[in-house]
Design a protein around this motif. Sequence first.
Motif, PDB file in Angstrom:
ATOM      1  N   MET A   1      54.437  -7.677 -55.482  1.00  0.00           N
ATOM      2  CA  MET A   1      53.617  -7.062 -54.368  1.00  0.00           C
ATOM      3  C   MET A   1      52.205  -7.205 -55.046  1.00  0.00           C
ATOM      4  SD  MET A   1      53.673  -3.147 -52.972  1.00  0.00           S
ATOM      5  CE  MET A   1      52.492  -2.032 -54.238  1.00  0.00           C
ATOM      6  N   LEU A  38      46.937  -2.869 -50.669  1.00  0.00           N
ATOM      7  CA  LEU A  38      46.286  -3.468 -49.735  1.00  0.00           C
ATOM      8  C   LEU A  38      46.067  -4.962 -49.985  1.00  0.00           C
ATOM      9  CD1 LEU A  38      43.772  -0.657 -48.274  1.00  0.00           C
ATOM     10  CD2 LEU A  38      46.249  -1.248 -47.549  1.00  0.00           C
ATOM     11  N   GLU A  42      44.171  -6.934 -44.814  1.00  0.00           N
ATOM     12  CA  GLU A  42      44.027  -5.587 -44.548  1.00  0.00           C
ATOM     13  C   GLU A  42      42.775  -5.260 -44.903  1.00  0.00           C
ATOM     14  OE1 GLU A  42      48.662  -4.397 -45.270  1.00  0.00           O
ATOM     15  OE2 GLU A  42      47.516  -4.511 -46.995  1.00  0.00           O
ATOM     16  N   ASP A 107      49.099  -5.834 -39.554  1.00  0.00           N
ATOM     17  CA  ASP A 107      50.782  -5.800 -39.430  1.00  0.00           C
ATOM     18  C   ASP A 107      51.006  -4.402 -39.553  1.00  0.00           C
ATOM     19  OD1 ASP A 107      53.253  -6.059 -39.461  1.00  0.00           O
ATOM     20  OD2 ASP A 107      53.332  -7.840 -41.079  1.00  0.00           O
ATOM     21  N   GLN A 108      51.586  -3.817 -38.577  1.00  0.00           N
ATOM     22  CA  GLN A 108      52.007  -2.503 -38.790  1.00  0.00           C
ATOM     23  C   GLN A 108      53.023  -1.993 -39.631  1.00  0.00           C
ATOM     24  OE1 GLN A 108      51.176  -0.370 -35.098  1.00  0.00           O
ATOM     25  NE2 GLN A 108      49.660  -1.708 -34.479  1.00  0.00           N
ATOM     26  N   GLU A 109      53.920  -3.192 -39.930  1.00  0.00           N
ATOM     27  CA  GLU A 109      55.002  -2.810 -40.604  1.00  0.00           C
ATOM     28  C   GLU A 109      54.810  -2.416 -41.984  1.00  0.00           C
ATOM     29  OE1 GLU A 109      57.665  -6.241 -40.403  1.00  0.00           O
ATOM     30  OE2 GLU A 109      57.291  -6.648 -38.333  1.00  0.00           O
ATOM     31  N   HIS A 110      53.795  -2.625 -42.589  1.00  0.00           N
ATOM     32  CA  HIS A 110      53.511  -2.466 -43.956  1.00  0.00           C
ATOM     33  C   HIS A 110      52.703  -0.937 -44.248  1.00  0.00           C
ATOM     34  CE1 HIS A 110      53.518  -6.647 -44.065  1.00  0.00           C
ATOM     35  NE2 HIS A 110      54.367  -6.503 -45.138  1.00  0.00           N
ATOM     36  N   HIS A 111      51.922  -0.517 -43.101  1.00  0.00           N
ATOM     37  CA  HIS A 111      51.505   0.729 -43.356  1.00  0.00           C
ATOM     38  C   HIS A 111      51.301   1.693 -41.895  1.00  0.00           C
ATOM     39  CE1 HIS A 111      49.881  -0.605 -47.380  1.00  0.00           C
ATOM     40  NE2 HIS A 111      49.704  -1.614 -46.699  1.00  0.00           N
ATOM     41  N   GLU A 115      49.016   6.767 -43.597  1.00  0.00           N
ATOM     42  CA  GLU A 115      48.969   6.149 -44.808  1.00  0.00           C
ATOM     43  C   GLU A 115      47.469   5.633 -44.930  1.00  0.00           C
ATOM     44  OE1 GLU A 115      51.402   3.504 -47.986  1.00  0.00           O
ATOM     45  OE2 GLU A 115      51.680   2.915 -45.787  1.00  0.00           O
TER      46      GLU A 115
END
Length: 143
Positions: A1, A38, A42, A107-111, A115
């Motif tokens: 990550m 991030l 982002e 991409d809204q899948e991550h945050h 948050e």
Amino acid sequence: MQVTTWFIAKEDEAEAIESIVTTEEHAPEDWTNLELPLIEMELMALSAALRGTEDITDERTSEDPLIFREEDGLIIARVMESFIQALARVKDENVPGLITAWVERIDQEHHAPEELREFLAEMVKFARQAVARRSPVLSLVTF
């Protein structure tokens, strides 16, 4: 990550910051810092939201790398002064609309939006510290 850590530090401290990863001669706590999960895209999306533009690739949030060490998985670059200044000027009443605009650009899948709101609050506070100290912000990205 990928992790992005911002430091209130001058460019001549880049090698010392590099040592956090490479030799552990220094620790992140040696500087006022902020760690964020991030990635650059982002942050670019947030920058676009701050500027009110749709194109997130229009302006980078970091200058050219001061240090790039692919073998150690790190990049150190100065954060664009315009991005730090824009963050420092964020007003509480603008946060809901800014979060909505940021969410639309990533991409809204991550945050989740909540948050992102927490990240934004931390970044605004950090940017205000940097501006008050009249210090640049260096970014250490590890990958």
